[in-house]
Scaffold this motif. Structure first.
Motif, PDB file in Angstrom:
ATOM      1  N   ASN A   1      -4.926   6.533   3.668  1.00  0.00           N
ATOM      2  CA  ASN A   1      -6.315   6.573   4.134  1.00  0.00           C
ATOM      3  C   ASN A   1      -7.286   6.223   3.012  1.00  0.00           C
ATOM      4  O   ASN A   1      -8.245   5.487   3.223  1.00  0.00           O
ATOM      5  CB  ASN A   1      -6.646   7.939   4.733  1.00  0.00           C
ATOM      6  N   ILE A   2      -7.026   6.751   1.825  1.00  0.00           N
ATOM      7  CA  ILE A   2      -7.880   6.450   0.666  1.00  0.00           C
ATOM      8  C   ILE A   2      -7.819   4.958   0.352  1.00  0.00           C
ATOM      9  O   ILE A   2      -8.853   4.316   0.139  1.00  0.00           O
ATOM     10  CB  ILE A   2      -7.462   7.297  -0.558  1.00  0.00           C
TER      11      ILE A   2
ATOM     12  N   GLN B   1       0.829  -1.199   0.000  1.00  0.00           N
ATOM     13  CA  GLN B   1       0.000   0.000   0.000  1.00  0.00           C
ATOM     14  C   GLN B   1       0.870   1.260   0.000  1.00  0.00           C
ATOM     15  O   GLN B   1       0.591   2.205  -0.727  1.00  0.00           O
ATOM     16  CB  GLN B   1      -0.935  -0.005   1.211  1.00  0.00           C
TER      17      GLN B   1
ATOM     18  N   LYS C   1      -2.560  10.710   3.385  1.00  0.00           N
ATOM     19  CA  LYS C   1      -3.834  10.882   2.674  1.00  0.00           C
ATOM     20  C   LYS C   1      -4.092   9.693   1.751  1.00  0.00           C
ATOM     21  O   LYS C   1      -5.188   9.124   1.742  1.00  0.00           O
ATOM     22  CB  LYS C   1      -3.793  12.194   1.871  1.00  0.00           C
TER      23      LYS C   1
ATOM     24  N   SER D   1     -16.331  -4.814   2.770  1.00  0.00           N
ATOM     25  CA  SER D   1     -17.715  -4.751   3.230  1.00  0.00           C
ATOM     26  C   SER D   1     -18.660  -5.202   2.138  1.00  0.00           C
ATOM     27  O   SER D   1     -19.611  -5.943   2.370  1.00  0.00           O
ATOM     28  CB  SER D   1     -18.075  -3.323   3.653  1.00  0.00           C
TER      29      SER D   1
ATOM     30  N   ALA E   1      -7.031   2.528   2.387  1.00  0.00           N
ATOM     31  CA  ALA E   1      -7.699   1.798   3.469  1.00  0.00           C
ATOM     32  C   ALA E   1      -9.220   1.867   3.323  1.00  0.00           C
ATOM     33  O   ALA E   1      -9.915   0.868   3.500  1.00  0.00           O
ATOM     34  CB  ALA E   1      -7.258   2.346   4.823  1.00  0.00           C
ATOM     35  N   GLU E   2      -9.737   3.053   2.987  1.00  0.00           N
ATOM     36  CA  GLU E   2     -11.183   3.212   2.798  1.00  0.00           C
ATOM     37  C   GLU E   2     -11.671   2.375   1.622  1.00  0.00           C
ATOM     38  O   GLU E   2     -12.724   1.737   1.707  1.00  0.00           O
ATOM     39  CB  GLU E   2     -11.540   4.680   2.584  1.00  0.00           C
ATOM     40  N   GLU E   3     -10.911   2.387   0.525  1.00  0.00           N
ATOM     41  CA  GLU E   3     -11.291   1.589  -0.640  1.00  0.00           C
ATOM     42  C   GLU E   3     -11.290   0.103  -0.292  1.00  0.00           C
ATOM     43  O   GLU E   3     -12.195  -0.630  -0.651  1.00  0.00           O
ATOM     44  CB  GLU E   3     -10.343   1.854  -1.814  1.00  0.00           C
ATOM     45  N   ARG E   4     -10.272  -0.318   0.419  1.00  0.00           N
ATOM     46  CA  ARG E   4     -10.163  -1.724   0.815  1.00  0.00           C
ATOM     47  C   ARG E   4     -11.297  -2.099   1.769  1.00  0.00           C
ATOM     48  O   ARG E   4     -11.914  -3.139   1.639  1.00  0.00           O
ATOM     49  CB  ARG E   4      -8.807  -1.985   1.465  1.00  0.00           C
ATOM     50  N   GLU E   5     -11.574  -1.204   2.731  1.00  0.00           N
ATOM     51  CA  GLU E   5     -12.647  -1.451   3.686  1.00  0.00           C
ATOM     52  C   GLU E   5     -13.992  -1.537   2.968  1.00  0.00           C
ATOM     53  O   GLU E   5     -14.793  -2.418   3.235  1.00  0.00           O
ATOM     54  CB  GLU E   5     -12.665  -0.321   4.722  1.00  0.00           C
ATOM     55  N   GLY E   6     -14.230  -0.633   2.029  1.00  0.00           N
ATOM     56  CA  GLY E   6     -15.463  -0.651   1.237  1.00  0.00           C
ATOM     57  C   GLY E   6     -15.571  -1.910   0.405  1.00  0.00           C
ATOM     58  O   GLY E   6     -16.631  -2.522   0.300  1.00  0.00           O
TER      59      GLY E   6
END
Length: 189
Positions: free
Chosen positions: A171-172, A115, A168, A182, A174-179
Motif C-alpha cells: 500500500n505504501i 514491488q 502494508k 500525479s 502504491a501510494e508513493e507511486r501514485e503520488g
C-alpha cells in the motif's frame, strides 16, 4: 563403495534441489553472486552432515533449513553490507542466471513482482523465511514448521504477520507511486 554411494546421493540431491536452494537464498540476500556463494556453503554443510540426516523430514525441507541458517549467519556477519545491497538493488542492471530456466516472475520482472520483492525488505528474517518457504517453495505449513524447527501455530502466526506487513508495504509503495505519477502529470501540464 560407500564413497561412491555418497557421491551419487549428493549429486542427486544437488540436481533435484539446487534451483530451490538458489532461489530461496537469492530472495533472502538479493544478490546473485552472494546467493551462489551461500549455495556453496549450504552444500559444504550438507556434505559434512548428510550421515546425520535421519529422514524425519524431506530432503528439501532439510536443505532449506540449512539454507536459512546459512543466510542468517551471513546476515549476522554482514549487517551493514546487507543494508547497502538492499538499498541499491537495481532490477535493470541485475540479472539472475543459473543453469536452469529462471522463474517466470524474475524473468519477466513485472512491476507487481518488483514491488513485492522490495516489500519483503520490511519483513523480519523470520517473516521473510516463512513467505519464501510457503509461497516460493510451496511448502505446506507442516513442512515449513519442520524446516524452521517451529510449531505449526508459530508458522501460521508468522505467516499472518508477514502477509499483513507485506500488504502494508505494498500500500505504501502504491501510494508513493501514485503520488509520483500525479506529481509528474502536474509538471507536464
Amino acid at each position: 563403495m560407500r564413497d561412491a554411494f555418497q557421491k551419487d546421493t549428493f549429486q542427486q540431491i544437488y540436481e533435484k534441489y539446487h534451483q530451490d536452494v538458489f532461489k530461496f537464498l537469492f530472495y533472502m540476500v538479493k544478490n546473485r553472486e552472494q546467493a551462489e556463494d551461500l549455495v556453496q556453503e549450504v552444500y559444504i554443510r550438507v556434505l559434512k552432515s548428510y550421515e546425520k540426516f535421519e529422514g524425519r523430514s524431506s530432503e528439501k525441507t532439510w536443505l532449506l533449513s540449512i539454507a536459512r541458517h546459512v543466510a542468517i549467519d551471513w546476515f549476522r556477519k554482514n549487517k551493514t553490507i546487507r543494508e547497502r545491497i538492499f538499498d541499491k538493488f537495481d532490477w535493470d542492471q541485475q540479472q539472475i542466471m543459473d543453469y536452469k530456466p529462471l522463474p517466470d516472475e524474475l524473468a519477466l520482472q513485472g512491476e507487481q513482482v518488483q514491488q513485492m520483492y522490495h516489500a519483503l525488505d520490511a519483513c523480519t528474517v523470520d517473516q521473510k523465511s516463512v513467505i519464501l518457504l510457503r509461497y516460493l517453495q510451496e511448502l505446506s505449513i507442516a513442512e515449513t514448521a519442520k524446516t524452521l524447527g517451529w510449531t505449526e501455530s508459530k508458522v501460521k502466526t508468522t505467516q499472518h504477520r508477514a502477509l499483513k506487513q507485506l500488504q502494508k508495504q505494498m500500500n505504501i509503495i502504491a501510494e508513493e507511486r501514485e503520488g509520483f505519477l500525479s506529481e509528474k502529470t502536474r509538471v507536464k501540464y
